[in-house]
Design an enzyme around this catalytic site. Structure first.
Site, PDB file in Angstrom:
ATOM      1  N   SER A  46      33.090   5.430  -8.205  1.00  0.00           N
ATOM      2  CA  SER A  46      33.961   6.376  -7.515  1.00  0.00           C
ATOM      3  C   SER A  46      35.060   6.879  -8.465  1.00  0.00           C
ATOM      4  CB  SER A  46      34.533   5.727  -6.249  1.00  0.00           C
ATOM      5  OG  SER A  46      35.063   6.698  -5.378  1.00  0.00           O
ATOM      6  N   ASP A 162      29.335   7.617  -1.899  1.00  0.00           N
ATOM      7  CA  ASP A 162      30.206   6.792  -2.741  1.00  0.00           C
ATOM      8  C   ASP A 162      29.596   5.434  -3.111  1.00  0.00           C
ATOM      9  OD1 ASP A 162      32.613   4.848  -3.203  1.00  0.00           O
ATOM     10  OD2 ASP A 162      33.490   6.849  -3.293  1.00  0.00           O
TER      11      ASP A 162
END
Length: 307
Positions: A46, A162
Site C-alpha cells: 500500500s 489493497d
C-alpha cells in the site's frame, strides 16, 4: 592457505501499509541512510509500496519535498464527494502525482537498481499477489487500492485491491527475494480503538471545508441507514467505519504474519493519532519515522554489524 571471502548480508526493507501514517517511511529510509544502512531489497504494501517505489527509483527527496508542502486544501483536491463512484479518490489527479513524484511512466521493476516488489490482493479469490516485475506504477496502483477509497485496479484480467488485506508488512516477500536481514516497519501496532474519538466537525480556518464536508456527508449517509439511532448515539460515519475496519484487519493480520515470520528488526512509529486521510501531516509523520529509528539505533547497529 584458504582464502575466505566476506559476504555482506543483503538487507531487506519491508515497508508496511498505513495510509497517511506511511509518510513515516520517508523519515525511516533517510534515518537508516545516515546510519550507513541501505536496503538491497525493498518490498512495500500500500503506502509502503508507494514510498518504496520512490526510494528505489531515486525520487525520495522529490517526494519528501512535496509531502512536507502538502496542505489540507491540496489533500482535499485528491478526493471527490460522489457516492456514485467506486471510490472517493480522484484517480486522474492521483495518477499525475505518481508520475511526477514517485516513478515515471514506462519504468519496469526489473529496470530498478534495487530489487523491488509490492503486494496486492486479488479481489475474487483473496489470493496474495506479488508484483516482482512489470510496470512500477501498476504495481503501486494494485497495492494501494484501499476498498472504499480507491476503485479496484484491473491487472491482467484480475481485479486487485489493497495488499494490507493479506500481508500488511511484507517480511515474507523480502525473505523470498533473498534478504538475509529484514528491517520491517509496522504502522499499525497502536491504532486499534484510536480512530473513534468524538470530535465536533469544524470548518477549516482557511475557509476550506471540503474534507470536513466529505466526512460529515459520509456520516449523514451512514446515519440515514439507521434513522432511529441518530439521536441516541453518535454513529461512526462511513469513512470512520472504513478506517476502523481497515485498522482492525491490518492489525490482526500483521500480528499473525509476523508471529510466524518475524523480522530481524521491527520499527514501530507511534502515529495512532494520525487519521486515515490526514496526508497533510507529513512533516509530523516523517519526524516520527526518524525518531523510531533513533529508538532502535543500538539494535540496528548491532544486528547489521556496525555497532
Amino acid at each position: 592457505m584458504t582464502n575466505k571471502t566476506t559476504h555482506s548480508p543483503k538487507i531487506g526493507l519491508a515497508l508496511g501499509s498505513g495510509s497517511s501514517r506511511g509518510w513515516a517511511h520517508i523519515g525511516i529510509v533517510n534515518a537508516l541512510a545516515k546510519l550507513g544502512v541501505e536496503a538491497d531489497i525493498v518490498c512495500g504494501c500500500s503506502i509502503g509500496g508507494l514510498v518504496g517505489a520512490a526510494y528505489t527509483a531515486g525520487n525520495l527527496e522529490k517526494l519528501e519535498a512535496w509531502v512536507r508542502s502538502l496542505t489540507k486544501l491540496e489533500t482535499a483536491r485528491f478526493f471527490e464527494l460522489n457516492f456514485s463512484l467506486n471510490g472517493f479518490v480522484n484517480t486522474d489527479r492521483f495518477h499525475a502525482f505518481l508520475t511526477d513524484y514517485v516513478c515515471g511512466e514506462g519504468v519496469n521493476i526489473e529496470d530498478m537498481q534495487k530489487i523491488f516488489a509490492t503486494v496486492s490482493t486479488e479481489l475474487e479469490t483473496g489470493r496474495e499477489i506479488w508484483f516482482t516485475d512489470g510496470s512500477v506504477l501498476e504495481s503501486v496502483w494494485a497495492s494501494i487500492s484501499i476498498p472504499g477509497l480507491f476503485p479496484p485496479y484491473q491487472n491482467q484480467g484480475r481485479w486487485m485491491v489493497d495488499g494490507g488485506l493479506v500481508n500488511p508488512v511484507p517480511v515474507s516477500i523480502c525473505r523470498a527475494l533473498g534478504a538475509d536481514i529484514v528491517i520491517a516497519v509496522n504502522l499499525n501496532g497502536d491504532i486499534i480503538g484510536k480512530h473513534f474519538v468524538d470530535k465536533p466537525v469544524k470548518k477549516s480556518e482557511s475557509g476550506n471545508g471540503f474534507m470536513d464536508s466529505l466526512k460529515e456527508s459520509a456520516r449523514e449517509y451512514s446515519s440515514a441507514l439507521f434513522p432511529g439511532l441518530k439521536e441516541k448515539a453518535n454513529i461512526p460515519g462511513l469513512l470512520d467505519a472504513i478506517a476502523g475496519s481497515i485498522n482492525i484487519t491490518q492489525d490482526r493480520i500483521t500480528r499473525s504474519r509476523m508471529a510466524g515470520d518475524p523480522p530481524d528488526i521491527l520499527l514501530s512509529p507511534r502515529l495512532s493519532h494520525v487519521g486515515l486521510l490526514e496526508f497533510y501531516r507529513g512533516t509530523e509523520a516523517i519526524q516520527e519515522g526518524i525518531d523510531s529509528v533513533e529508538r532502535k539505533r543500538a539494535e540496528i547497529e548491532f544486528i547489521i554489524g556496525r555497532g
